[in-house]
Design a protein around this motif. Structure first.
Motif, PDB file in Angstrom:
ATOM      1  N   ALA A  17      -8.877  -7.768  -6.499  1.00 34.06           N
ATOM      2  CA  ALA A  17      -8.256  -6.837  -5.833  1.00 34.06           C
ATOM      3  C   ALA A  17      -6.791  -7.081  -5.595  1.00 34.06           C
ATOM      4  O   ALA A  17      -6.054  -6.201  -5.739  1.00 34.06           O
ATOM      5  N   ALA A  18      -6.422  -8.291  -5.818  1.00 28.83           N
ATOM      6  CA  ALA A  18      -5.157  -8.657  -5.718  1.00 28.83           C
ATOM      7  C   ALA A  18      -4.397  -8.078  -7.051  1.00 28.83           C
ATOM      8  O   ALA A  18      -3.260  -7.991  -7.081  1.00 28.83           O
ATOM      9  N   PHE A  19      -4.911  -8.458  -8.310  1.00 30.44           N
ATOM     10  CA  PHE A  19      -4.600  -8.063  -9.498  1.00 30.44           C
ATOM     11  C   PHE A  19      -4.403  -6.474  -9.579  1.00 30.44           C
ATOM     12  O   PHE A  19      -3.463  -5.918  -9.968  1.00 30.44           O
ATOM     13  N   THR A  20      -5.455  -5.580  -8.813  1.00 30.81           N
ATOM     14  CA  THR A  20      -5.463  -4.343  -9.020  1.00 30.81           C
ATOM     15  C   THR A  20      -4.258  -3.893  -8.122  1.00 30.81           C
ATOM     16  O   THR A  20      -3.377  -2.887  -8.490  1.00 30.81           O
ATOM     17  N   TYR A  21      -4.045  -4.375  -6.889  1.00 32.46           N
ATOM     18  CA  TYR A  21      -2.995  -4.261  -6.120  1.00 32.46           C
ATOM     19  C   TYR A  21      -1.611  -4.309  -6.691  1.00 32.46           C
ATOM     20  O   TYR A  21      -0.779  -3.452  -6.883  1.00 32.46           O
ATOM     21  N   GLN A  22      -1.284  -5.375  -7.370  1.00 34.13           N
ATOM     22  CA  GLN A  22      -0.047  -5.798  -7.878  1.00 34.13           C
ATOM     23  C   GLN A  22       0.105  -4.792  -9.280  1.00 34.13           C
ATOM     24  O   GLN A  22       1.189  -4.495  -9.432  1.00 34.13           O
ATOM     25  N   THR A  23      -0.932  -4.456 -10.125  1.00 34.93           N
ATOM     26  CA  THR A  23      -0.570  -3.494 -11.224  1.00 34.93           C
ATOM     27  C   THR A  23      -0.454  -2.122 -10.605  1.00 34.93           C
ATOM     28  O   THR A  23       0.398  -1.310 -11.136  1.00 34.93           O
ATOM     29  N   LYS A  24      -1.038  -1.776  -9.554  1.00 38.32           N
ATOM     30  CA  LYS A  24      -0.740  -0.498  -8.858  1.00 38.32           C
ATOM     31  C   LYS A  24       0.703  -0.493  -8.605  1.00 38.32           C
ATOM     32  O   LYS A  24       1.439   0.530  -8.711  1.00 38.32           O
ATOM     33  N   HIS A  25       1.116  -1.434  -7.773  1.00 34.63           N
ATOM     34  CA  HIS A  25       2.744  -1.591  -7.214  1.00 34.63           C
ATOM     35  C   HIS A  25       3.694  -1.455  -8.514  1.00 34.63           C
ATOM     36  O   HIS A  25       4.555  -0.995  -8.394  1.00 34.63           O
ATOM     37  N   ALA A  27       2.930  -0.331 -11.486  1.00 35.23           N
ATOM     38  CA  ALA A  27       3.033   1.134 -11.800  1.00 35.23           C
ATOM     39  C   ALA A  27       3.733   2.102 -11.195  1.00 35.23           C
ATOM     40  O   ALA A  27       4.627   2.790 -11.770  1.00 35.23           O
ATOM     41  N   GLU A  28       3.748   1.862  -9.725  1.00 32.91           N
ATOM     42  CA  GLU A  28       4.538   2.790  -8.904  1.00 32.91           C
ATOM     43  C   GLU A  28       6.012   2.367  -9.020  1.00 32.91           C
ATOM     44  O   GLU A  28       6.905   3.318  -9.136  1.00 32.91           O
ATOM     45  N   ASN A  29       6.523   1.230  -9.180  1.00 29.47           N
ATOM     46  CA  ASN A  29       7.876   0.903  -9.508  1.00 29.47           C
ATOM     47  C   ASN A  29       8.358   1.338 -10.853  1.00 29.47           C
ATOM     48  O   ASN A  29       9.516   2.097 -10.809  1.00 29.47           O
ATOM     49  N   GLN A  30       7.408   1.504 -11.588  1.00 31.23           N
ATOM     50  CA  GLN A  30       7.951   1.985 -13.123  1.00 31.23           C
ATOM     51  C   GLN A  30       8.003   3.511 -13.173  1.00 31.23           C
ATOM     52  O   GLN A  30       8.857   4.213 -13.549  1.00 31.23           O
ATOM     53  N   LEU A  31       7.016   4.186 -12.380  1.00 27.82           N
ATOM     54  CA  LEU A  31       7.270   5.719 -12.070  1.00 27.82           C
ATOM     55  C   LEU A  31       8.411   6.077 -11.522  1.00 27.82           C
ATOM     56  O   LEU A  31       9.015   7.152 -11.754  1.00 27.82           O
ATOM     57  N   ASP A  32       8.838   5.352 -10.586  1.00 26.91           N
ATOM     58  CA  ASP A  32       9.953   5.593  -9.759  1.00 26.91           C
ATOM     59  C   ASP A  32      11.285   5.405 -10.568  1.00 26.91           C
ATOM     60  O   ASP A  32      12.176   6.159 -10.503  1.00 26.91           O
ATOM     61  N   ALA A  33      11.133   4.326 -11.416  1.00 27.08           N
ATOM     62  CA  ALA A  33      12.245   4.264 -12.316  1.00 27.08           C
ATOM     63  C   ALA A  33      12.354   5.476 -13.226  1.00 27.08           C
ATOM     64  O   ALA A  33      13.439   5.974 -13.629  1.00 27.08           O
TER      65      ALA A  33
END
Length: 124
Positions: A17-25, A27-33
């Motif tokens: 769950a921690a890995f999934t949350y970190q990966t999602k976070h 990915a969202e940062n990259q999408l914002d960039a």
């Protein structure tokens, strides 16, 4: 109560769950960039389009003619005569002269004495 396998599975689930949350976070940062870069690209394209429109407006022949007439006394421009426009073959050919500099001596340090500096290069 809890067996060792239950604790291991719970730890694996929390880790996943921690890995999934970190990966999602991330990915969202990259999408914002990516969105910021796309917005910059759109801004640059709009600016380029605006500058092209300004350039076409500023270089209209009728506008340039009016400016030339307005500032005729300061610019001292003359109309182009049809006889002034010629093709390339009508221009006189200039003779091509190439100086021979291979036989000249330039008086450098190498002419006085060879360089005796020892380096780590190839030994003679």
């Amino acid at each position: 109560m809890f067996r060792t396998s239950d604790i291991v599975l719970i730890a694996a689930m929390v880790g996943a769950a921690a890995f999934t949350y970190q990966t999602k976070h991330e990915a969202e940062n990259q999408l914002d960039a990516v969105r910021k870069i796309q917005a910059q690209i759109r801004f640059e394209e709009d600016t380029t389009d605006l500058l092209k429109a300004d350039w076409s407006l500023l270089t209209q022949p009728s506008r340039l003619q009016k400016l030339a007439q307005t500032y005729e006394s300061e610019l001292k421009l003359q109309s182009v005569d049809a006889r002034q426009i010629v093709s390339l073959k009508d221009l006189p050919v200039r003779p091509l002269t190439i100086e021979d500099i291979t036989s000249e001596r330039f008086g450098g340090v190498a002419e006085i004495a060879p360089d005796q500096t020892t380096t780590g290069g190839i030994a003679q």
